[in-house]
Scaffold this motif. Structure first.
Motif, short mmCIF file in Angstrom:
data_model
loop_
_atom_site.label_atom_id
_atom_site.label_comp_id
_atom_site.label_asym_id
_atom_site.label_seq_id
_atom_site.Cartn_x
_atom_site.Cartn_y
_atom_site.Cartn_z
N THR A 219 8.37 5.97 -5.55
CA THR A 219 8.25 5.18 -6.78
C THR A 219 8.22 3.69 -6.45
O THR A 219 7.36 2.94 -6.93
CB THR A 219 9.42 5.48 -7.73
N VAL A 220 9.16 3.25 -5.62
CA VAL A 220 9.26 1.82 -5.30
C VAL A 220 8.04 1.34 -4.52
O VAL A 220 7.44 0.31 -4.86
CB VAL A 220 10.56 1.55 -4.51
N PHE A 221 7.66 2.07 -3.50
CA PHE A 221 6.57 1.58 -2.64
C PHE A 221 5.21 1.70 -3.33
O PHE A 221 4.35 0.84 -3.13
CB PHE A 221 6.60 2.31 -1.30
N TRP A 222 4.99 2.73 -4.11
CA TRP A 222 3.72 2.82 -4.83
C TRP A 222 3.62 1.74 -5.91
O TRP A 222 2.55 1.20 -6.14
CB TRP A 222 3.56 4.20 -5.45
N ASN A 223 4.72 1.41 -6.56
CA ASN A 223 4.67 0.39 -7.60
C ASN A 223 4.57 -1.02 -7.02
O ASN A 223 3.80 -1.84 -7.52
CB ASN A 223 5.89 0.50 -8.51
N HIS A 224 5.35 -1.30 -5.98
CA HIS A 224 5.46 -2.67 -5.51
C HIS A 224 4.58 -2.97 -4.29
O HIS A 224 4.45 -4.13 -3.91
CB HIS A 224 6.93 -3.00 -5.23
N LEU A 231 -1.80 2.55 -9.61
CA LEU A 231 -1.15 3.76 -10.10
C LEU A 231 -1.77 4.21 -11.42
O LEU A 231 -1.97 5.41 -11.64
CB LEU A 231 0.35 3.52 -10.28
N TYR A 232 -2.04 3.27 -12.29
CA TYR A 232 -2.67 3.63 -13.57
C TYR A 232 -4.00 4.34 -13.33
O TYR A 232 -4.30 5.36 -13.96
CB TYR A 232 -2.89 2.38 -14.42
N GLU A 233 -4.79 3.82 -12.41
CA GLU A 233 -6.09 4.42 -12.12
C GLU A 233 -5.93 5.81 -11.51
O GLU A 233 -6.72 6.72 -11.78
CB GLU A 233 -6.89 3.50 -11.20
N ASP A 243 -6.18 7.86 -1.68
CA ASP A 243 -6.72 6.54 -1.40
C ASP A 243 -5.80 5.78 -0.44
O ASP A 243 -4.58 5.95 -0.45
CB ASP A 243 -6.88 5.76 -2.70
N ALA A 244 -6.40 4.90 0.36
CA ALA A 244 -5.65 4.17 1.38
C ALA A 244 -4.50 3.36 0.81
O ALA A 244 -3.47 3.18 1.47
CB ALA A 244 -6.59 3.26 2.16
N VAL A 245 -4.64 2.88 -0.43
CA VAL A 245 -3.59 2.04 -0.99
C VAL A 245 -2.29 2.81 -1.19
O VAL A 245 -1.19 2.24 -1.11
CB VAL A 245 -4.06 1.40 -2.33
N PHE A 246 -2.38 4.12 -1.37
CA PHE A 246 -1.18 4.95 -1.50
C PHE A 246 -0.70 5.44 -0.13
O PHE A 246 0.51 5.53 0.12
CB PHE A 246 -1.46 6.13 -2.43
N VAL A 247 -1.64 5.74 0.75
CA VAL A 247 -1.28 6.14 2.11
C VAL A 247 -0.53 5.01 2.81
O VAL A 247 0.51 5.23 3.45
CB VAL A 247 -2.54 6.53 2.91
N ASP A 248 -1.05 3.80 2.70
CA ASP A 248 -0.41 2.66 3.36
C ASP A 248 1.01 2.43 2.85
O ASP A 248 1.90 2.03 3.61
CB ASP A 248 -1.25 1.40 3.15
N ALA A 249 1.22 2.66 1.56
CA ALA A 249 2.56 2.49 0.99
C ALA A 249 3.55 3.48 1.60
O ALA A 249 4.69 3.13 1.92
CB ALA A 249 2.51 2.64 -0.53
N ILE A 250 3.13 4.73 1.75
CA ILE A 250 4.00 5.75 2.34
C ILE A 250 4.24 5.46 3.82
O ILE A 250 5.35 5.65 4.34
CB ILE A 250 3.40 7.15 2.13
N GLU A 251 3.22 4.98 4.51
CA GLU A 251 3.41 4.60 5.92
C GLU A 251 4.43 3.47 6.05
O GLU A 251 5.24 3.46 6.99
CB GLU A 251 2.07 4.19 6.53
#
Length: 468
Positions: A219-224, A231-233, A243-251
């Motif tokens: 929740t924190v990393f995907w939002n911030h 996230l809305y999209e 998508d890379a924007v979510f993968v990078d957050a988890i990494e």
């Protein structure tokens, strides 16, 4: 333990039970068919108002019985409020069972929008639009709250018990070390490295008591990091979670865990329990804590003389972790929704209680000051709305959440806006990333698959647009 945290931590179990029962299909066939086939709709006749509540025993229930219940009855002469307190972990099961039997109270709580949507789809909640005009809810409530409660342009639910994720810090330790809360990713990482180098754990953390609480961190990393617009999209099906924007957050989250920034080490992140990590935070062995707003209700147990230390705490918004993410933005969590049973014999009385409980700022502020976390309402608060005796930190957090979300600066908590199977996937599979048994890309690819299937089945709750 605060009500909101207990409710959130217990929710994954009830979601798993729901999945086992067959999800929305079971609800539609098992409840809607048996209840609505012989039902001609609710009634506006007078009489008592019955309500089920998921408030925890102790202060929340006591305050309700001593203040809210008699206050409503005094303001509505001749209308008796008959409230039954149900175990928070059981509320969804009890509601389903009651409605399946053609029964249930006039006022029905759910654990959040995803649950409420199932009842709305089964035509089990009464429409509330006439009361929007009668009680001027458009003028009283935050706009997003009414938007979230609508389905097909009709209002069925009112969100309640607002919560969010924030950054707590040991203010005594920060003052002694000349530190300030971070306002960017660079500042956060520089602070973590400095603390770690001095033998202080940057973030108190651990999921030993409740593994499902690991969902706080995606929740924190995907939002911030990824940001609310991304996230809305994704939640509306425009962009896949692969998508890379979510993968990078988890990494990035995984990198912080491997460095020992959360809990002291990867092993301790998995083993630390809540009392232990909060004690480390209070004692200054850990400098910060990323947790929900519900922690404010129990912070006193870990700071000050009563906890065996001379430390104090404060909080700050979580910083944006890349450009384009709002500086002050809060992931929106909804601990409960309130609706009226479509079979209610007293919809007018039920609606009048919802207005009494939720829509009056002065009363709501008094409730929120008396019992932190239990009565957080979606109202446009200002500092002066709350009693002067209220803890300044709690007041500041409630006002900040109200004003930021009212301006559209909100994100999305996993436990509020993701459908059930996706939520369970987020909780369980992220642990494999942290142990090295799955890559962040594989994790997000798997989530994309689960979420896409649930979206096709119509199981994603309503998603309100940030900035709107």
């Amino acid at each position: 333990m605060p009500f909101e945290r207990m409710l959130m931590m217990q929710r994954p179990l009830s979601r798993r039970q729901f999945i086992v029962r067959g999800g929305k299909a079971a609800l539609g066939a098992g409840i809607a068919g048996s209840v609505l086939a012989g039902c001609g709709g609710g009634s506006s006749a007078g009489g008592p108002v019955t309500m089920w509540s998921n408030l925890e025993p102790g202060d929340p229930q006591d305050f309700f019985k001593q203040n809210i219940e008699p206050g409503f009855e005094k303001a509505n002469q001749g209308t008796k409020l008959d409230v039954t307190f149900q175990p928070p972990a059981e509320i969804d099961r009890l509601v389903r069972t009651a409605l399946q039997g053609g029964e249930g109270p006039d006022i029905i709580p759910t654990p959040g929008p995803a649950y409420a949507a199932e009842y709305v789809d089964a035509n089990l909640f009464a429409e509330l639009d006439e009361y929007v005009n009668q009680y001027s809810w458009d003028d009283k409530l935050l706009g997003w709250a009414l938007d979230l409660g609508r389905s097909d342009d009709k209002l069925y639910t009112i969100p309640y018990q607002l919560q969010t994720m924030i950054l707590y810090f040991n203010s005594t330790l920060f003052e002694e070390m000349g530190l300030q809360p971070p306002k960017s990713r660079d500042e956060l990482e520089g602070l973590a490295e400095e603390l770690n180098g001095q033998g202080i754990v940057p973030f108190a953390a651990g999921i030993g008591d409740e593994p499902a609480a690991v969902e706080w961190f995606p929740t924190v990393f995907w939002n911030h990091f990824s940001g609310p617009q991304a996230l809305y999209e994704a939640l509306t099906g425009e962009t896949p979670f692969s998508d890379a924007v979510f993968v990078d957050a988890i990494e990035l989250f995984n990198d912080y865990v491997q460095r020992g920034w959360f809990g002291g080490s990867r092993e301790k992140f998995f083993s630390n329990g809540f009392d232990a990590l909060h004690a480390d935070f209070g004692d200054g062995k850990a400098a910060m804590n990323i947790e929900g707003s519900w922690f404010m209700a129990s912070a006193v147990d870990f700071f000050g003389q009563g906890a065996g230390n001379e430390n104090d705490w404060d909080w700050a918004p979580l910083p944006p972790m890349q450009s384009g993410v709002p500086q002050e933005m809060y992931a929106l969590g909804i601990g409960s929704t309130i609706s009226v049973n479509a079979r209610s014999a007293n919809t007018d009385g039920a609606a009048s209680f919802i207005d009494y409980l939720v829509a009056d700022k002065k009363r709501a502020a008094e409730y929120m000051a008396a019992v932190p976390s239990a009565f957080n309402a979606p109202l446009p608060f200002e500092e002066g709305d709350f009693p002067g005796s209220m803890d300044e930190r709690v007041r500041r957090q409630l006002v900040s959440l109200s004003q930021a979300t009212g301006n559209g600066n909100f994100g999305y908590t996993n436990w509020t806006f993701w459908p059930s199977k996706s939520t369970v996937y987020i909780q369980e599979e992220i642990q494999k990333v942290l142990t090295g048994d799955m890559t962040a890309a594989e994790y997000c690819e798997g989530l994309a698959g689960v979420f896409t299937e649930e979206r096709k089945e119509g199981l994603v709750p309503k998603i309100i647009e940030p900035g709107a």
